[in-house]
Design an enzyme around this catalytic site. Structure first.
Site, PDB file in Angstrom:
ATOM      1  N   GLU A 110     115.748  23.240 -11.210  1.00  0.00           N
ATOM      2  CA  GLU A 110     115.541  22.320 -10.286  1.00  0.00           C
ATOM      3  C   GLU A 110     116.777  21.538  -9.974  1.00  0.00           C
ATOM      4  OE1 GLU A 110     113.365  20.536 -14.251  1.00  0.00           O
ATOM      5  OE2 GLU A 110     111.390  19.819 -12.380  1.00  0.00           O
ATOM      6  N   GLU A 130     108.225  25.471 -18.894  1.00  0.00           N
ATOM      7  CA  GLU A 130     108.270  24.512 -19.383  1.00  0.00           C
ATOM      8  C   GLU A 130     107.067  24.574 -20.253  1.00  0.00           C
ATOM      9  OE1 GLU A 130     109.507  24.222 -16.226  1.00  0.00           O
ATOM     10  OE2 GLU A 130     111.193  22.347 -16.359  1.00  0.00           O
TER      11      GLU A 130
HETATM   12  N1  3HC Z   1     118.052  21.976 -25.369  1.00  0.00           N
HETATM   13  C1  3HC Z   1     118.574  22.252 -26.406  1.00  0.00           C
HETATM   14  N2  3HC Z   1     118.355  23.213 -27.118  1.00  0.00           N
HETATM   15  C2  3HC Z   1     118.620  25.012 -26.520  1.00  0.00           C
HETATM   16  C3  3HC Z   1     117.950  25.101 -25.403  1.00  0.00           C
HETATM   17  C4  3HC Z   1     117.884  24.146 -24.154  1.00  0.00           C
HETATM   18  N3  3HC Z   1     116.989  24.068 -22.878  1.00  0.00           N
HETATM   19  N4  3HC Z   1     117.680  26.343 -25.223  1.00  0.00           N
HETATM   20  C5  3HC Z   1     118.335  26.872 -26.152  1.00  0.00           C
HETATM   21  N5  3HC Z   1     118.963  26.012 -27.427  1.00  0.00           N
HETATM   22  C6  3HC Z   1     119.692  26.617 -28.381  1.00  0.00           C
HETATM   23  C7  3HC Z   1     118.587  26.706 -29.318  1.00  0.00           C
HETATM   24  O1  3HC Z   1     117.966  26.345 -30.182  1.00  0.00           O
HETATM   25  C8  3HC Z   1     119.901  27.738 -29.841  1.00  0.00           C
HETATM   26  O2  3HC Z   1     119.257  26.797 -30.870  1.00  0.00           O
HETATM   27  P1  3HC Z   1     120.854  26.941 -32.152  1.00  0.00           P
HETATM   28  O3  3HC Z   1     121.775  28.505 -32.731  1.00  0.00           O
HETATM   29  O4  3HC Z   1     121.185  26.215 -33.095  1.00  0.00           O
HETATM   30  O5  3HC Z   1     119.555  27.843 -32.867  1.00  0.00           O
HETATM   31  C9  3HC Z   1     120.919  27.495 -29.291  1.00  0.00           C
HETATM   32  O6  3HC Z   1     120.678  26.947 -27.984  1.00  0.00           O
HETATM   33  C10 3HC Z   1     120.740  29.920 -28.737  1.00  0.00           C
HETATM   34  O7  3HC Z   1     119.395  30.044 -28.070  1.00  0.00           O
HETATM   35  P2  3HC Z   1     118.644  31.477 -28.218  1.00  0.00           P
HETATM   36  O8  3HC Z   1     118.451  31.798 -29.332  1.00  0.00           O
HETATM   37  O9  3HC Z   1     117.302  30.940 -27.742  1.00  0.00           O
HETATM   38  O10 3HC Z   1     119.594  32.119 -26.962  1.00  0.00           O
HETATM   39  P3  3HC Z   1     119.664  33.581 -26.618  1.00  0.00           P
HETATM   40  O11 3HC Z   1     120.988  33.564 -26.379  1.00  0.00           O
HETATM   41  O12 3HC Z   1     118.486  34.001 -26.875  1.00  0.00           O
HETATM   42  O13 3HC Z   1     118.159  32.940 -24.674  1.00  0.00           O
HETATM   43  C11 3HC Z   1     117.472  30.678 -23.476  1.00  0.00           C
HETATM   44  C12 3HC Z   1     118.867  31.664 -24.360  1.00  0.00           C
HETATM   45  C13 3HC Z   1     117.091  32.199 -22.477  1.00  0.00           C
HETATM   46  C14 3HC Z   1     118.545  30.002 -22.821  1.00  0.00           C
HETATM   47  C15 3HC Z   1     116.782  30.616 -24.092  1.00  0.00           C
HETATM   48  O14 3HC Z   1     117.578  29.932 -25.249  1.00  0.00           O
HETATM   49  C16 3HC Z   1     116.277  29.413 -23.455  1.00  0.00           C
HETATM   50  O15 3HC Z   1     114.455  30.075 -23.015  1.00  0.00           O
HETATM   51  N6  3HC Z   1     115.793  27.849 -23.586  1.00  0.00           N
HETATM   52  C17 3HC Z   1     114.786  27.704 -23.149  1.00  0.00           C
HETATM   53  C18 3HC Z   1     114.359  27.247 -21.540  1.00  0.00           C
HETATM   54  C19 3HC Z   1     114.172  26.268 -21.528  1.00  0.00           C
HETATM   55  O16 3HC Z   1     112.789  26.154 -21.917  1.00  0.00           O
HETATM   56  N7  3HC Z   1     114.150  25.484 -20.822  1.00  0.00           N
HETATM   57  C20 3HC Z   1     113.193  24.019 -20.460  1.00  0.00           C
HETATM   58  C21 3HC Z   1     113.495  23.441 -21.075  1.00  0.00           C
HETATM   59  S1  3HC Z   1     112.381  21.569 -19.961  1.00  0.00           S
HETATM   60  C22 3HC Z   1     113.568  21.093 -18.873  1.00  0.00           C
HETATM   61  O17 3HC Z   1     114.425  21.884 -18.838  1.00  0.00           O
HETATM   62  C23 3HC Z   1     112.624  19.968 -18.312  1.00  0.00           C
HETATM   63  C24 3HC Z   1     112.740  19.660 -17.088  1.00  0.00           C
HETATM   64  O18 3HC Z   1     111.815  19.819 -16.538  1.00  0.00           O
HETATM   65  C25 3HC Z   1     113.012  19.086 -16.765  1.00  0.00           C
END
Ligand code: 3HC
Ligand code: NAI
Length: 708
Positions: A110, A130
């Site tokens: 976004e 999401e």
């Molecule tokens: N917020 C907070 N913490 C997050 C995060 C996020 N968006 N994404 C990842 N983390 C944290 C994980 O909990 C993890 O924490 P830990 O080491 O304490 O366990 C650490 O970051 C590393 O994450 P991964 O182990 O998952 O690392 P990878 O390298 O395997 O993957 C990634 C990275 C592909 C970015 C994966 O973490 C992911 O898919 N994250 C979520 C992305 C997501 O869903 N984004 C949308 C969020 S909702 C949003 O944006 C709403 C908006 O529309 C307003």
């Protein structure tokens, strides 16, 4: 400026760097920092254009998911207020170029779409995931994405949540240019090219928003697909509604429609459960007494013993991860059968377009069939998957002890036998561990990693880390009968049989659980897995049954009739040539007869009772497992059920579900069942205690001294 955002300059180009490890989430401080940087850029006459990028391994991977819980629990006043910031970026008087590497997900995409241009590393991915958290994009993603990518693709990306690669993003118009080589250098050069030229605001681009006729068909098809693929989930349908708003309303009103839908989803039980699952999948990788620094044993080669249902699948799992694997069988015919099944599985994937022929050939070449132990002396890990029998397992582990190199991991795929007893057949019980894959092993994500008394921390840490490389979710469990998943599944299957014997219809039981959200009902699962498996185990452990305690009858009787499930064409149901389940009056008739003989009175049973008895049977056993320390945390049990047993993610897992209902209510209901049905329903002491103290499973931490 906030520590999380830096503003620097490369001559006339400003560079905004978001630096919030590990994934540059939009945590408090990041939006403020970006906003301040934009103000300064606007004011600074020496700046002609700007680049925004992420430090470290990724662009912004989204909103900070931890903040959502604080918002819904009222712990923070702060809402998700990125929309004004994104408009502010779009309104900047200098072109802003978003430079994407790693993952621009959710709020990250976004943010990127609010820039005037986007450049990306060829390895980057973008997406609106999401819905996987039970929410929808909340910062105008559903409004800007269709303006860049077109309505059909925007609907798909927002409703399915799957990311796309940079090359596809380029072809769709989400990204303007791919940068080979150093991203920042390329982005700055690009910014210099566009500096001074009129830049378009994404929110003002309407040319891809389609016509009402085209869009109606897209939305109808998307809703149909979402109802099937995401049964029971509200977020995918809300995401489609939000994109539809983009096609029907001016931008600001569309954003307002998105905000309402986003808020409804965010405050729903579904989203709370799915966020619990997101963090849970990461939490289970953490083992309190096995620190991060524990040395890891490199696993560059492996061997599997037994090429049956499980062994073949496990060999594929290693091959798919690029690890060469020896596959040993007892005789040539079994080896040929096993290899044929593997080949057929790969062939199917090629036919479905999931793999290329080349990928299949490369994987097949990594699997080396053998009838001997030749080569076992040099492998880093062996997984045994021979028939379930202690004598045979001990013999195999005795052989491995003699042949395998020091330090090799010796793992068993046993589903019921004691890892400690298996380990006792070796001179190195520290190297022995359980790796309990689920069927089909090449598909199911769950890997229960069973810790024996002597299993070394290095071996545990290695298997936990390896599970990720193998594409599995590894959950560490203790060495009790059935470990965690199957131990809980016993009471669940028992209650399913009792319910049928008491008069609930076969289809009614399966449908109640399907409607609850389970991938399949318990009786249909029994038919799929084979009713004879449980029958054999029950016969072996008959001596452990308490006299006078009611035992289920139906499955054993069905097995005695030769009805083992799908493999014999009949079990609870009969199956036609397309494996479609059909209710069989013979079974219903027999159940009535068996119940009468056993003195079980039949009566009408409400759907609510079916759900409560089945789910609370899981919960009660889960509470015992937790108290005994065979699972580290309640969330570990939840993740086991979500990744191995088809439990619906939007219910968060059995323990989370019980917390959502309230443990007092669950305890009271189980106490009623105890009164009605006797000692099998005795409430677990931990459940009783937590209910009385007004606490939840999620907050329960076992004293380390008593851990398994
Ligand atoms: N917020 C907070 N913490 C997050 C995060 C996020 N968006 N994404 C990842 N983390 C944290 C994980 O909990 C993890 O924490 P830990 O080491 O304490 O366990 C650490 O970051 C590393 O994450 P991964 O182990 O998952 O690392 P990878 O390298 O395997 O993957 C990634 C990275 C592909 C970015 C994966 O973490 C992911 O898919 N994250 C979520 C992305 C997501 O869903 N984004 C949308 C969020 S909702 C949003 O944006 C709403 C908006 O529309 C307003
Ligand atoms: P299977 O009967 O399909 O395969 C076992 C294979 O082992 C046979 O092909 C047999 O020829 C081979 N074998 C026997 N002795 C051998 C030896 N000494 N050396 C080499 N090969 C030998 O059994 P399945 O279902 O694959 O089960 C294997 C193990 O996995 C068992 O311990 C079982 O409890 C466990 N398991 C099974 C699951 C399932 O759904 N089938 C799920 C999870 C675990």
């Amino acid at each position: 400026m906030s520590d999380l955002v830096q503003l620097t300059k490369d001559n006339d180009i400003a560079i905004i760097t978001v630096n919030n490890p590990p994934v540059n989430a939009l945590s408090p401080g990041v939006p403020e920092g970006i906003s301040e940087a934009i103000e300064q850029i606007d004011k600074d006459p020496t700046v002609k254009a700007a680049v925004l990028m992420g430090a470290g391994k990724t662009f912004v991977a989204g909103a900070d998911i931890k903040e959502f819980g604080k918002i819904t629990s009222g712990k923070t006043e702060r809402g998700i207020a990125f929309v004004p910031l994104l408009k502010r970026i779009e309104d900047c008087s200098k072109p802003v170029v978003m430079a994407i590497h790693g993952t621009a997900f959710g709020g990250g995409l976004e943010l990127a779409m609010a820039g005037h241009y986007r450049v990306a590393a060829p390895t980057a991915q973008v997406g609106q995931p999401e819905v996987k958290l039970g929410i929808i994009p909340g910062a105008a993603g559903t409004q800007r994405l269709p303006r860049l990518a077109g309505v059909a693709k925007a609907v798909e990306m927002c409703a399915d949540g799957n990311p796309i690669k940079a090359k596809e993003a380029l072809s769709l118009g989400i990204v303007d240019k791919l940068i080979d080589g150093d991203l920042l250098t390329g982005a700055v050069a690009f910014a210099r090219e566009v500096a001074g030229k009129p830049a378009r605001k994404t929110r003002e681009r309407n040319e891809k928003l389609g016509t009402p006729e085209q869009n109606a068909a897209i939305f109808a098809a998307a809703r149909d697909a979402a109802r099937k693929k995401a049964r029971g989930l509200m977020a995918p349908l809300a995401a489609i509604d939000a994109v539809e708003a983009a096609t029907k309303l001016p931008f600001d009103q569309g954003v307002e429609a998105e905000r309402k839908l986003f808020t409804e989803c965010l405050f729903s039980d579904q989203s709370k459960a799915m966020i619990h699952v997101f963090f849970g999948e990461r939490e289970v990788a953490k083992v309190p007494d096995v620190p991060k620094e524990t040395p890891i044993i490199p696993v560059n080669s492996a061997a599997v013993i037994g090429a049956g249902t499980m062994g073949g699948g496990i060999a594929m799992v290693f091959a798919n991860a690029g690890i060469p694997v020896l596959l040993r069988e007892a005789d040539q015919a079994a080896l040929d059968r096993g290899l044929n099944t593997i080949r057929k599985n790969y062939d199917n994937s090629v036919k479905k377009g999931r793999f290329t022929q080349q990928y299949m050939d490369e994987r097949m070449a990594l699997i080396k069939p053998t009838l001997s132990y030749d080569g076992f002396e040099s492998v880093d890990m062996v997984v045994e998957a021979v028939f379930e029998g202690m004598a045979l397992k001990k013999q195999v582990f005795g052989d491995l002890d003699k042949i395998c190199k020091k330090g090799a991991i010796l793992a068993s795929n046993t589903s019921t036998l004691s890892i400690d007893e298996i380990a006792s057949a070796t001179s190195r019980p520290g190297s022995v561990i359980g790796t309990h894959f689920f069927s089909p092993a090449n598909v199911m994500r769950l890997l229960e990693i069973v810790r024996g008394k002597a299993t070394s921390k290095e071996v545990i840490a290695t298997c936990m880390q390896l599970s990720k490389k193998l594409g599995k979710v590894g959950v560490l469990v203790g060495n009790c009968r059935g470990f965690v998943g199957n131990r809980m599944f016993g009471p669940y299957r028992r209650e399913a049989q009792f319910l049928v014997e008491e008069g609930a219809g076969i289809e009614a039981v399966d449908k109640a659980m399907y409607d609850f959200g389970m991938a399949m009902g318990p009786l249909a699962v029994g038919d799929l897995a084979g009713l004879d498996v449980g029958w054999r185990i029950r016969k072996e452990f008959k001596h452990l049954e308490k006299p006078g305690v009611r035992q289920p009858l139906a499955e054993d009787r069905l097995c005695e009739m030769g009805r083992y499930g799908q493999k014999t064409g009949a079990g609870w149901y009969k199956y036609d040539e397309n494996r479609r389940a059909i209710l069989d009056p013979v079974v219903e008739e027999n159940i009535r007869k068996w119940a009468a003989e056993a003195g079980v009175k039949q009566h009408a049973i409400l759907k609510e009772e079916i759900v409560d008895r089945l789910i609370y049977a899981l919960v009660n056993e889960g509470a015992r497992i937790l108290a005994e320390g065979f699972a580290l945390r309640a969330v570990d049990i939840d993740i086991i059920y979500l990744t191995g047993y088809g439990f619906p993610a939007h219910r968060g897992g059995p323990m989370w579900y019980a917390d959502t209902v309230g443990l007092k209510k669950v305890y009271d209901r189980i106490s009623e069942f105890h009164k009605q049905h006797g000692e099998l329903w005795e409430p677990a002491p931990l459940l009783k205690r937590l209910a009385e103290e007004g606490k939840s499973f999620a907050g329960f931490i076992k004293e380390p001294s008593a851990a398994a």
